[in-house]
Design a protein around this motif. Structure first.
Motif, PDB file in Angstrom:
ATOM      1  N   ALA A 140      34.597   7.218  45.933  1.00 18.42           N
ATOM      2  CA  ALA A 140      33.888   6.142  46.642  1.00 18.42           C
ATOM      3  C   ALA A 140      32.699   6.666  47.437  1.00 18.42           C
ATOM      4  CB  ALA A 140      34.846   5.416  47.587  1.00 18.42           C
ATOM      5  N   ALA A 141      32.561   7.979  47.540  1.00 14.86           N
ATOM      6  CA  ALA A 141      31.475   8.568  48.329  1.00 14.86           C
ATOM      7  C   ALA A 141      30.128   8.338  47.658  1.00 14.86           C
ATOM      8  CB  ALA A 141      31.719  10.063  48.519  1.00 14.86           C
ATOM      9  N   ILE A 142      29.081   8.426  48.438  1.00 14.99           N
ATOM     10  CA  ILE A 142      27.732   8.233  47.920  1.00 14.99           C
ATOM     11  C   ILE A 142      27.422   9.261  46.836  1.00 14.99           C
ATOM     12  CG2 ILE A 142      26.847   9.630  49.837  1.00 14.99           C
ATOM     13  CD1 ILE A 142      24.201   8.231  49.552  1.00 14.99           C
ATOM     14  N   GLN A 143      26.817   8.816  45.755  1.00 12.34           N
ATOM     15  CA  GLN A 143      26.443   9.698  44.645  1.00 12.34           C
ATOM     16  C   GLN A 143      25.075  10.304  44.955  1.00 12.34           C
ATOM     17  OE1 GLN A 143      28.816  10.190  42.140  1.00 12.34           O
ATOM     18  NE2 GLN A 143      29.943   8.973  43.671  1.00 12.34           N
ATOM     19  N   TYR A 144      25.099  11.309  45.804  1.00 12.10           N
ATOM     20  CA  TYR A 144      23.862  11.872  46.347  1.00 12.10           C
ATOM     21  C   TYR A 144      22.973  12.474  45.256  1.00 12.10           C
ATOM     22  CZ  TYR A 144      20.827  14.326  49.650  1.00 12.10           C
ATOM     23  OH  TYR A 144      19.749  14.757  50.365  1.00 12.10           O
ATOM     24  N   LYS A 145      23.556  13.230  44.352  1.00 13.33           N
ATOM     25  CA  LYS A 145      22.765  13.887  43.305  1.00 13.33           C
ATOM     26  C   LYS A 145      22.113  12.869  42.374  1.00 13.33           C
ATOM     27  CE  LYS A 145      24.983  18.430  43.050  1.00 13.33           C
ATOM     28  NZ  LYS A 145      25.718  19.390  42.193  1.00 13.33           N
ATOM     29  N   ALA A 146      22.839  11.807  42.051  1.00 15.51           N
ATOM     30  CA  ALA A 146      22.295  10.775  41.169  1.00 15.51           C
ATOM     31  C   ALA A 146      21.117  10.064  41.831  1.00 15.51           C
ATOM     32  CB  ALA A 146      23.387   9.766  40.812  1.00 15.51           C
ATOM     33  N   LEU A 147      21.221   9.830  43.134  1.00 12.26           N
ATOM     34  CA  LEU A 147      20.122   9.196  43.857  1.00 12.26           C
ATOM     35  C   LEU A 147      18.920  10.128  43.947  1.00 12.26           C
ATOM     36  CD1 LEU A 147      22.188   7.459  46.683  1.00 12.26           C
ATOM     37  CD2 LEU A 147      20.860   6.302  44.918  1.00 12.26           C
ATOM     38  N   LYS A 148      19.168  11.428  44.073  1.00 11.74           N
ATOM     39  CA  LYS A 148      18.074  12.400  44.082  1.00 11.74           C
ATOM     40  C   LYS A 148      17.301  12.369  42.764  1.00 11.74           C
ATOM     41  CE  LYS A 148      18.222  16.605  45.295  1.00 11.74           C
ATOM     42  NZ  LYS A 148      18.651  18.017  45.422  1.00 11.74           N
ATOM     43  N   LYS A 149      18.026  12.284  41.649  1.00 12.77           N
ATOM     44  CA  LYS A 149      17.384  12.217  40.340  1.00 12.77           C
ATOM     45  C   LYS A 149      16.545  10.944  40.225  1.00 12.77           C
ATOM     46  CE  LYS A 149      20.892  14.909  37.859  1.00 12.77           C
ATOM     47  NZ  LYS A 149      21.922  14.877  36.792  1.00 12.77           N
ATOM     48  N   CYS A 150      17.025   9.873  40.817  1.00 11.92           N
ATOM     49  CA  CYS A 150      16.302   8.610  40.772  1.00 11.92           C
ATOM     50  C   CYS A 150      14.989   8.720  41.562  1.00 11.92           C
ATOM     51  CB  CYS A 150      17.178   7.497  41.338  1.00 11.92           C
ATOM     52  SG  CYS A 150      16.755   5.849  40.749  1.00 11.92           S
TER      53      CYS A 150
END
Length: 462
Positions: free
Chosen positions: A23-33
């Protein structure tokens, strides 16, 4: 160390459960975005420095753009009815104006060239108003650079033959970024509600056990006093809030202090061997649940803290790489919808429930102490102002012609009090919850009456 790595390590070091990590924020995926947003802006000729100049050094009026500004850029965040955030980059292009600054002029020429295809890709019939409702329902395709573009021709400057356009650009990547961010927040809100419900149920289970014990004649003189001491230690340690005040966020203690205070409380309870005083096994099981709720709450607070930090970091990174300035604006737009993002602590609601539904079952003596004799206010008289005194002290005040409340000076509160002011419900509670103190109070009262009648003389048998 980069935050993405710190984020992963913290989840592991704090022993966050696997289902929580999902449930934690998908930090790496947001960085790629974000990287994709930068790429698409660059393809339009809106490199970071260029965009910063256009956004920061040109004032924009929402209704009109002055003719002295050849290109004006504004990054707009719009909140839809279903709480989604829709971004758009609005640019006004005046094809007749020129600038003397070489850097800005060159940048504008590049931008004009890149936007030329967009402008001429629309006929006059295709030009749409910027407030079109289609903005909210537009579908996003993975490999499309621009998910939606609308062009509106503005009136040209007087004496100018050039055209002026307002172009509203919706990039695929930033739309996806805010959509992902919204989904992450929704997931954490569901997590928060689910874990809060679990803790509330545990607290209610402990409360039910305490209610049962408080009404059991065989345990009220032993286990209830042990519970009172345990709760007194809990309050004195001020684990979550300064002065144990859960109504003011400013008084909330740091996560490190909460952890240290909880550990200190456990150490005091263990070293004092106070749990050995329990006579009923239900009490020991209930206190174990009480400790578990606090340890569980600490774990949730740790999870909340690292995710709140992750959200701030990802917005800071978005701004750093794009200059679009969303960090200060986005929280104001969504703060009412997502508790995790605002940083509001779950400890406020849980501590309030602990205080109102649990700690009050076993009241502390100081809450029922007469402010005059400093003993339990047995046979309590509640004045019109709400202050409580034992009947003996109230009688003394009347004899001394003291008619106003000694606490708040409420006029004639003492003189107006009579038998109807006797708080029977509180008196019965005192007999049940403070049997030792009530017994001592009655003994002291009898001794005082004896002294009033016979003075200090005692009968001595020869």
């Amino acid at each position: 160390m980069k935050f993405a790595k710190v984020f992963e390590q913290t989840l592991v070091e704090d022993e966050i459960p696997d289902d929580w990590i999902e449930a934690a924020i998908q930090y790496k995926a947001l960085k790629k975005c974000i990287a994709r947003v930068v790429e698409e802006l660059n393809l339009l000729g809106l490199e970071q420095n260029t965009l910063k100049v256009l956004l920061d050094h040109v004032e924009v009026n929402q209704d009109e753009t002055t003719a002295s500004n050849p290109v004006v850029a504004q990054y707009v965040l719009k909140k839809t009815k279903d709480s989604k955030v829709i971004p758009s980059l609005k640019i006004v292009v005046d094809y007749n104006a020129e600038l003397t600054d070489d850097y800005i002029n060159t940048s504008i020429q590049v931008l004009r060239s890149n936007l030329e295809q967009i402008v001429h890709g629309f006929s006059d019939n295709d030009m749409k108003d910027e407030d079109s409702e289609d903005d909210e329902n537009n579908s996003i395709e993975e490999n499309v650079l621009i998910s939606k573009t609308s062009v509106q021709q503005l009136p040209s400057t007087a004496g100018s033959s050039g055209k002026k356009y307002q172009i509203s650009i919706r990039l695929n990547s930033d739309t996806k970024f805010f959509s992902m961010l919204n989904q992450e927040l929704n997931n954490l809100d569901k997590f928060k509600k689910q874990e809060e419900d679990k803790m509330i149920q545990e607290i209610q289970n402990v409360a039910e056990t305490l209610h049962e014990l408080s009404r059991n004649e065989s345990v009220k003189k032993s286990d209830i006093y042990t519970w009172r001491e345990l709760f007194r230690l809990f309050l004195d340690n001020e684990i979550y809030f300064k002065y144990n005040d859960s109504t003011y966020q400013a008084s909330e203690k740091s996560l490190t202090l909460v952890k240290n205070n909880l550990n200190k409380y456990n150490e005091i309870v263990t070293k004092s061997r106070i749990l050995d005083q329990f006579k009923n096994k239900k009490s020991l099981r209930a206190f174990t649940k009480f400790l578990h709720v606090n340890e569980y709450l600490l774990k949730v607070l740790q999870f909340q803290s690292i995710n709140t930090t992750a959200f701030r970091k990802i917005l800071k990174k978005f701004d750093k790489q794009t200059s679009l300035n969303v960090k200060s604006r986005l929280p104001k737009l969504i703060s009412d919808d997502h508790v995790f993002f605002t940083g509001k602590s779950l400890s406020q609601s849980i501590c309030y429930i602990i205080q109102t539904s649990l700690l009050q079952i076993v009241p502390q003596l100081e809450d029922y102490t007469c402010p005059i004799c400093l003993e339990i206010a047995f046979k309590p008289i509640k004045l019109e102002c709400g202050h409580l005194f034992c009947v003996r002290c109230l009688v003394k005040m009347k004899h001394e012609d003291k008619f106003d409340c000694p606490i708040c000076r409420y006029e004639k509160a003492v003189s107006l009090a009579d038998g109807s002011n006797l708080d029977m419900e509180t008196m019965q509670m005192m007999q049940r919850m403070f049997p030792k103190e009530v017994k001592q109070k009655l003994r002291d009262r009898d001794q005082e009456r004896y002294s009033e009648v016979f003075g200090g003389n005692k009968c001595v048998m020869m």
